[in-house]
Design a protein around this motif. Structure first.
Motif, PDB file in Angstrom:
ATOM      1  N   ARG A 189      12.721  -4.085  -1.221  1.00  0.00           N
ATOM      2  CA  ARG A 189      12.927  -3.623  -2.271  1.00  0.00           C
ATOM      3  C   ARG A 189      13.162  -4.301  -3.755  1.00  0.00           C
ATOM      4  O   ARG A 189      13.587  -3.858  -4.832  1.00  0.00           O
ATOM      5  CB  ARG A 189      14.947  -3.866  -1.877  1.00  0.00           C
ATOM      6  CG  ARG A 189      15.125  -3.628  -0.471  1.00  0.00           C
ATOM      7  CD  ARG A 189      16.372  -4.718   0.196  1.00  0.00           C
ATOM      8  NE  ARG A 189      16.778  -3.344   0.985  1.00  0.00           N
ATOM      9  CZ  ARG A 189      17.818  -2.992   1.349  1.00  0.00           C
ATOM     10  NH1 ARG A 189      18.745  -3.211  -0.028  1.00  0.00           N
ATOM     11  NH2 ARG A 189      18.384  -2.154   2.527  1.00  0.00           N
ATOM     12  N   LEU A 190      12.183  -5.276  -3.795  1.00  0.00           N
ATOM     13  CA  LEU A 190      12.862  -6.546  -5.014  1.00  0.00           C
ATOM     14  C   LEU A 190      11.493  -5.253  -5.987  1.00  0.00           C
ATOM     15  O   LEU A 190      11.788  -5.247  -7.509  1.00  0.00           O
ATOM     16  CB  LEU A 190      12.131  -7.758  -5.109  1.00  0.00           C
ATOM     17  CG  LEU A 190      11.343  -8.446  -6.506  1.00  0.00           C
ATOM     18  CD1 LEU A 190      13.277  -8.448  -7.128  1.00  0.00           C
ATOM     19  CD2 LEU A 190      11.402  -9.880  -6.306  1.00  0.00           C
ATOM     20  N   CYS A 191      10.775  -4.591  -4.971  1.00  0.00           N
ATOM     21  CA  CYS A 191       9.851  -4.081  -6.271  1.00  0.00           C
ATOM     22  C   CYS A 191      10.897  -2.651  -6.405  1.00  0.00           C
ATOM     23  O   CYS A 191      10.409  -1.957  -8.054  1.00  0.00           O
ATOM     24  CB  CYS A 191       8.606  -3.231  -5.004  1.00  0.00           C
ATOM     25  SG  CYS A 191       7.218  -4.901  -4.659  1.00  0.00           S
ATOM     26  N   ALA A 192      11.275  -2.168  -5.650  1.00  0.00           N
ATOM     27  CA  ALA A 192      12.438  -0.917  -6.060  1.00  0.00           C
ATOM     28  C   ALA A 192      13.148  -1.101  -7.329  1.00  0.00           C
ATOM     29  O   ALA A 192      13.303  -0.361  -8.208  1.00  0.00           O
ATOM     30  CB  ALA A 192      12.661  -0.820  -4.700  1.00  0.00           C
ATOM     31  N   GLU A 193      13.803  -2.295  -6.930  1.00  0.00           N
ATOM     32  CA  GLU A 193      13.888  -2.247  -8.770  1.00  0.00           C
ATOM     33  C   GLU A 193      13.635  -2.097  -9.792  1.00  0.00           C
ATOM     34  O   GLU A 193      13.878  -1.660 -11.101  1.00  0.00           O
ATOM     35  CB  GLU A 193      15.082  -4.086  -8.508  1.00  0.00           C
ATOM     36  CG  GLU A 193      15.928  -3.837  -7.686  1.00  0.00           C
ATOM     37  CD  GLU A 193      16.530  -5.691  -7.059  1.00  0.00           C
ATOM     38  OE1 GLU A 193      16.191  -6.283  -8.562  1.00  0.00           O
ATOM     39  OE2 GLU A 193      17.309  -5.991  -6.075  1.00  0.00           O
ATOM     40  N   PHE A 194      12.050  -2.666  -9.897  1.00  0.00           N
ATOM     41  CA  PHE A 194      11.866  -2.338 -11.199  1.00  0.00           C
ATOM     42  C   PHE A 194      11.009  -1.107 -11.238  1.00  0.00           C
ATOM     43  O   PHE A 194      10.640  -0.272 -12.019  1.00  0.00           O
ATOM     44  CB  PHE A 194      10.106  -3.662 -11.227  1.00  0.00           C
ATOM     45  CG  PHE A 194      10.561  -4.662 -11.360  1.00  0.00           C
ATOM     46  CD1 PHE A 194      11.282  -5.345 -12.252  1.00  0.00           C
ATOM     47  CD2 PHE A 194      10.513  -5.797 -10.368  1.00  0.00           C
ATOM     48  CE1 PHE A 194      11.681  -6.902 -13.072  1.00  0.00           C
ATOM     49  CE2 PHE A 194      10.453  -7.213 -10.595  1.00  0.00           C
ATOM     50  CZ  PHE A 194      11.541  -7.737 -11.564  1.00  0.00           C
ATOM     51  N   VAL A 200      10.065   6.393   0.957  1.00  0.00           N
ATOM     52  CA  VAL A 200      11.368   7.187   1.006  1.00  0.00           C
ATOM     53  C   VAL A 200      12.164   6.667   0.564  1.00  0.00           C
ATOM     54  O   VAL A 200      13.621   7.248   0.266  1.00  0.00           O
ATOM     55  CB  VAL A 200      11.260   6.977   2.836  1.00  0.00           C
ATOM     56  CG1 VAL A 200      12.521   7.172   3.285  1.00  0.00           C
ATOM     57  CG2 VAL A 200      10.286   7.617   2.960  1.00  0.00           C
ATOM     58  N   TRP A 201      12.759   5.383   0.248  1.00  0.00           N
ATOM     59  CA  TRP A 201      13.825   4.709   0.095  1.00  0.00           C
ATOM     60  C   TRP A 201      14.149   5.021  -1.455  1.00  0.00           C
ATOM     61  O   TRP A 201      14.911   5.286  -2.120  1.00  0.00           O
ATOM     62  CB  TRP A 201      13.371   3.355  -0.129  1.00  0.00           C
ATOM     63  CG  TRP A 201      14.385   2.293  -0.748  1.00  0.00           C
ATOM     64  CD1 TRP A 201      14.599   2.251  -2.047  1.00  0.00           C
ATOM     65  CD2 TRP A 201      16.184   1.756  -0.254  1.00  0.00           C
ATOM     66  NE1 TRP A 201      15.942   0.918  -2.218  1.00  0.00           N
ATOM     67  CE2 TRP A 201      16.705   1.350  -1.056  1.00  0.00           C
ATOM     68  CE3 TRP A 201      16.299   1.977   0.992  1.00  0.00           C
ATOM     69  CZ2 TRP A 201      17.006   0.275  -0.551  1.00  0.00           C
ATOM     70  CZ3 TRP A 201      17.803   1.467   1.189  1.00  0.00           C
ATOM     71  CH2 TRP A 201      18.446   0.602   0.220  1.00  0.00           C
ATOM     72  N   LEU A 202      12.953   4.970  -2.326  1.00  0.00           N
ATOM     73  CA  LEU A 202      13.130   5.638  -3.880  1.00  0.00           C
ATOM     74  C   LEU A 202      13.350   6.840  -3.906  1.00  0.00           C
ATOM     75  O   LEU A 202      14.761   7.634  -4.480  1.00  0.00           O
ATOM     76  CB  LEU A 202      12.558   4.994  -4.439  1.00  0.00           C
ATOM     77  CG  LEU A 202      11.699   3.652  -4.985  1.00  0.00           C
ATOM     78  CD1 LEU A 202      10.491   4.058  -5.345  1.00  0.00           C
ATOM     79  CD2 LEU A 202      12.686   2.958  -5.894  1.00  0.00           C
TER      80      LEU A 202
END
Length: 221
Positions: free
Chosen positions: A12-17, A36-38
């Motif tokens: 999730r932290l990776c996704a925030e960037f 998939v999340w992104l």
């Protein structure tokens, strides 16, 4: 999204960037939870979920199919970025592997020094080796943060190539852009680095001096 395909705090932290609207390449994708999340949350229009081994890709394919995203996420066998061309991805996540391996993947990528490429890097170990490589090879850490997942503390770096090299003080390779006096999770991550340096100092005294400096940086000296 099914709970089984939700990313943990580390991903999730990776996704925030990841920049909204960017095409994603997820290197070392395993279950393909991150792409998939992104894609499902409208951050990325498309993604390549890549891994060097076929078994993780098989697991990832199941995740993608269950999310009905096969038209937007491609599963690809790739050693690092070797099978992904420059025009296929804008944001590149390399997560879940050691800092030295991440550095080698970036170094071996012919387009890693494209100023428009954005790297999101999550070293499981040796973050100091990765930061050293980045500093000495013209990459700038735009931002850095930490999180806890599974009882462990991890750091994630948002990185661009600028061409400005720096032979920074060795302490910077451990601290990066973290702010332990302002952020408790940053403090916990750096405290882990101090503990490792103390152990290394049993065989090499210079690590003890570095541990002292890092403790001082954290306001504990």
């Amino acid at each position: 999204m099914n709970s089984e395909s939700n990313p943990d705090n580390r991903l999730r932290l990776c996704a925030e960037f990841v920049r909204r609207g960017s095409r994603l390449a997820d290197i070392g994708t395993d279950h393909a939870y991150l792409p998939v999340w992104l894609c499902r949350n409208g951050v990325c229009p498309s993604a390549i979920a890549a891994d060097i081994n076929p078994d993780p890709l098989s697991r990832g394919r199941l995740t993608v199919e269950r999310a009905n995203l096969s038209d937007r996420i491609e599963l690809r066998l790739s050693d690092g970025l070797s099978a992904i061309s420059a025009d296929e991805a804008d944001d590149i996540v390399i997560a879940g592997m050691g800092g030295e391996l991440i550095a080698r993947i970036i170094e071996s990528c012919g387009y890693s020094k494209d100023h428009d490429k954005h790297f999101i890097l999550q070293p499981m170990t040796k973050s100091e080796a990765l930061i050293c490589y980045l500093s000495e090879n013209g990459f700038k850490i735009e931002s850095q943060d930490c999180c806890e997942a599974g009882g462990k503390c991890y750091t994630v770096l948002s990185v661009y190539y600028t061409g400005e090299t720096s032979h920074a003080d060795e302490l910077y390779y451990y601290t990066g852009e973290l702010h332990p006096l302002e952020n408790e999770t940053h403090m916990r991550f750096l405290s882990g680095s101090v503990t490792r340096l103390r152990k290394q100092a049993l065989g090499e005294a210079s690590f003890g001096a570095l541990a002292d400096r890092l403790e001082e940086f954290c306001g504990k000296g």
